[in-house]
Design an enzyme around this catalytic site. Sequence first.
Site, PDB file in Angstrom:
ATOM      1  N   GLU A 157       2.093   1.875  -3.461  1.00 12.14           N
ATOM      2  CA  GLU A 157       1.048   2.460  -4.304  1.00 12.14           C
ATOM      3  C   GLU A 157       1.017   3.980  -4.154  1.00 12.14           C
ATOM      4  O   GLU A 157       0.872   4.718  -5.133  1.00 12.14           O
ATOM      5  CB  GLU A 157      -0.299   1.851  -3.929  1.00 12.14           C
ATOM      6  N   HIS A 202       0.832  -1.203   0.000  1.00 15.34           N
ATOM      7  CA  HIS A 202       0.000   0.000   0.000  1.00 15.34           C
ATOM      8  C   HIS A 202       0.866   1.252   0.000  1.00 15.34           C
ATOM      9  O   HIS A 202       0.552   2.243  -0.672  1.00 15.34           O
ATOM     10  CB  HIS A 202      -0.924  -0.018   1.216  1.00 15.34           C
TER      11      HIS A 202
END
Length: 489
Positions: A104, A101
């Site tokens: 990202e 995450h």
Amino acid sequence: MAAAAVSRTLLPVAGRRLWGFTRRLPLRAAAAQPLYFGGDRLRSTQAAPQVVLNVPETQVTCLENGLRVASENSGISTCTVGLWIDAGSRYENEKNNGTAHFLEHMAFKGTKKRSQLDLELEIENMGAHLNAYTSREQTVYYAKAFSKDLPRAVEILADIIQNSTLGEAEIERERGVILREMQEVETNLQEVVFDYLHATAYQNTALGRTILGPTENIKSISRKDLVDYITTHYKGPRIVLAAAGGVCHNELLELAKFHFGDSLCAHKGDVPALPPCKFTGSEIRVRDDKMPLAHLAVAIEAVGWTHPDTICLMVANTLIGNWDRSFGGGMNLSSKLAQLTCHGNLCHSFQSFNTSYTDTGLWGLYMVCEQATVADMLHAVQKEWMRLCTAVSESEVARAKNLLKTNMLLQLDGSTPICEDIGRQMLCYNRRIPIPELEARIDAVDAEMVREVCTKYIYGKSPAIAALGPIERLPDFNQICSNMRWTRD
């Protein structure tokens, strides 16, 4: 795969109908006798068992490095193109949980070719949209743009995942952004309950961890952690370049060869194994009597994407359905549970779910209730589950199958959901399942099959339960488990 269809138009001859039934023309003659045309003469125009389908073909090509290129050309003026990567929080451990995450977030903070400002200006000037998201098993980067800008969109995506600078200053700044995002997630009680549900259902496994990771990991993730994750997981065989809309597959293939052909090599040595995640029937209760409503999720272990029982469980999930107080219909609702809920005023809303992963899944229901109705609502849910195992009717199953097919087709509205469907299916099945095949598999389900599959996965199984709020009246776990075997009147 379904072949691309050729549209054919048949122009009727004057005075003739093209259906296989009789045409009756009254005459104005003295006898006024009817004259018949047609009859069996047009019987040859009846539909054949195999029909020509106007469905664009999904073309798939695999590069030498293992990267798969998949596209569907619908001939419109816009397109969606993206990279679907078989890497998510499930591939993390306790120490680096949250890295996927975090990565990202760092994707749009600048590359060796473009600063963050240059990247944002280029996307804005194209009139495009650039986005990304992370799930437990996948990471996705995609762009929506005009079809003529497909080469630039692919080049930007390639630059993002291969040349991100991952600067120390940007990493430190992004920590605060992710921590604020975590605070926002904690205010979304449905997200919180589902994280609790995964934590109790998959205890001490990768699926039990959150996607964002714990606070201490967010504060300690380093540039080396991000680089190691890219080096380990961003490999050709685990990536799909998917596109939908106005795209030419040959053009997309050449772009993939140019931007990814030499850079995303295959794994050297063993491919990272997907860690097994064992389901455990258990519960998490977080009692807070200050909250106005109780939030509860209950689920049993389901199956992975490719399991033959997946379609039947999807039909069963549709049979349970969704409901909230804004719905009309009352006792005329198609869902039996919705009828019970509406008649007894048992909850504010409920939502059935069927979450699939590679080798496991969660099938269950999320509900929002008042404190006084928690036990009654849970009892109604379990009673309906037992009915699926023993007494569901053919008419209910037929209605659920039609609703499931309708919902699936309505979700494929636009290039972005189609592109997402292509990318996800290529990672899960290594092919795009044609819509006619999917409809045929749904049509093959009958009431007996639903009863057998539900008995196999629901009856007598210990569920996973996550409950938050004023849950004093929630029955104890042993009582809940006993109600998975029989129901009281």
